[in-house]
Design an enzyme around this catalytic site. Structure first.
Site, PDB file in Angstrom:
ATOM      1  N   HIS A  99      -1.197   4.607   7.790  1.00 60.04           N
ATOM      2  CA  HIS A  99      -0.404   4.812   6.477  1.00 60.04           C
ATOM      3  C   HIS A  99       0.157   6.442   6.547  1.00 60.04           C
ATOM      4  CE1 HIS A  99      -2.875   1.352   5.194  1.00 60.04           C
ATOM      5  NE2 HIS A  99      -1.902   1.160   4.386  1.00 60.04           N
ATOM      6  N   ASP A 158      -6.007   7.214   9.188  1.00 64.32           N
ATOM      7  CA  ASP A 158      -6.085   5.753   9.600  1.00 64.32           C
ATOM      8  C   ASP A 158      -5.048   5.628  10.693  1.00 64.32           C
ATOM      9  OD1 ASP A 158      -4.206   5.387   8.211  1.00 64.32           O
ATOM     10  OD2 ASP A 158      -4.663   3.608   7.087  1.00 64.32           O
ATOM     11  N   SER A 165       0.834  -1.168  -0.129  1.00 66.02           N
ATOM     12  CA  SER A 165       0.047  -0.007   0.026  1.00 66.02           C
ATOM     13  C   SER A 165       0.921   1.442   0.014  1.00 66.02           C
ATOM     14  CB  SER A 165      -0.934   0.002   1.202  1.00 66.02           C
ATOM     15  OG  SER A 165      -0.453  -0.134   2.348  1.00 66.02           O
TER      16      SER A 165
END
Length: 359
Positions: A244, A241, A77
């Site tokens: 990240h 979040d 990611s």
């Protein structure tokens, strides 16, 4: 056992097959594993939910004459750009813009990174990358966090990373790998999970570094690059979040990778006129496992293949050059030459006169 020896052992196990236990969990016992499961559930309640996806950052960046530089991004990611709000805020886009500015040529970015990917998925990503770009000039890989959180066997993860680097090198690409980030820097994690996450992350990053250099690539320590900034301004450096990076966090990681990508592409003529490593900045040559353990403790540090006296290997394994291309904001004190049994600490990696071959 020192981190250098653990890294060498994991990398050797990866090279010859076998395993060392799922992320080192075997040493904890059932009680310790049960505690970690409880704390992991607590952490998931604290850390926000994942985003739906990442922006599509593929395309051409920059202008200029000459053929475009072909850049491919692989990984998880972080490589995909989860947490970025716009395409130009991803690591791939930021690196592409930087390379275009330094080279005076356009850069074509192809991104095959997948959210949630582990090192075991790199083979498929390499397949897709080479199907789309037969001869990439440079490949950037960002991988490792999911190997830790999913408790993937470290030697297995490292073996897949090394195979990916070798395939890309065989295709003619320079390869720069951003190693596993220090998950102990994620403050919502409780203790002792946070301590163990830091140890597993750093051990994996060190082993990744050994494997990447053995395969002919360059490894850049991402480490806890964002930890101080997270503590000071978590709403700036991390996305909502709380796991990240935010666009500002991605820019910081890209700033650590861009100098190594530029050097790999020889944008500043380093191959024809190499610069000597600076002991003042903590640079030098040593066995790759020792260099890897030092790099893990110093985010933004590059470890690349090197030679001593015309030889690529010494009695303690592959020679590696350690570079601090991301300049520190404070002076780096000089330290004594590295020894194989030296504990991990800040200092200088130099060619040790006791183990280096005579010129």
């Amino acid at each position: 056992m020192s981190r250098a020896r653990r890294a060498r052992k994991i990398a050797q196990t990866a090279a010859f097959g076998g395993g060392v236990g799922a992320a080192g969990l075997g040493a904890l016992g059932l009680a310790g594993y049960g505690l970690l499961r409880i704390e992991a559930l607590m952490a998931r309640r604290i850390v926000g939910q994942h985003f739906d996806g990442a922006p599509d950052d593929e395309g051409t960046y920059g202008f200029g004459h000459g053929a475009p530089i072909r850049l491919v991004v692989l990984g998880d990611s972080t490589g995909a750009g989860m947490g970025a709000e716009h395409a130009r805020q991803t690591i791939g886009a930021t690196v592409a813009n930087g390379v275009a500015a330094f080279s005076g040529r356009p850069v074509e970015l192809t991104n095959v990174a997948i959210i949630g990917a582990e090192s075991l998925h790199l083979g498929g990503q390499v397949d897709r990358a080479l199907e789309r770009v037969a001869s990439p000039d440079i490949a950037v890989i960002l991988i490792g966090a999911n190997d830790v959180t999913h408790r993937i066997e470290r030697s297995l993860a490292v073996r897949h990373l090394e195979m990916a680097v070798r395939r890309l090198r065989d295709a003619g690409a320079e390869v720069v790998v951003g190693t596993c980030p220090d998950l102990g820097a994620i403050e919502p994690l409780p203790q002792p999970l946070r301590y163990l996450a830091r140890r597993w992350s750093r051990d994996l990053a060190a082993a990744q570094t050994v494997a990447v250099v053995e395969a002919g690539g360059r490894a850049v320590s991402v480490g806890d690059l964002l930890s101080e900034a997270f503590s000071a301004e978590p709403h700036v450096m991390f996305s909502p979040d709380r796991f990240h990076p935010s666009p500002a966090g991605y820019a910081r990681v890209a700033a650590a990778l861009l100098p190594s990508v530029s050097a790999a592409l020889d944008l500043f003529g380093e191959r024809s006129a190499p610069t000597r490593p600076s002991p003042w900045r903590g640079e030098g040559v040593g066995p790759v496992a020792v260099a890897a353990s030092r790099a893990v403790a110093n985010p933004g540090t590059e470890v690349a293949p090197a030679e001593v006296g015309g030889q690529a290997r010494g009695v303690h394994g592959r020679w590696a050059m350690i570079r601090r291309r991301l300049r520190p904001t404070i002076a780096v004190p000089q330290a004594d030459p590295v020894r194989e049994d030296e504990p991990v600490a800040a200092g200088v990696v130099e060619t040790d006169p006791e183990i280096a071959p005579r010129r």
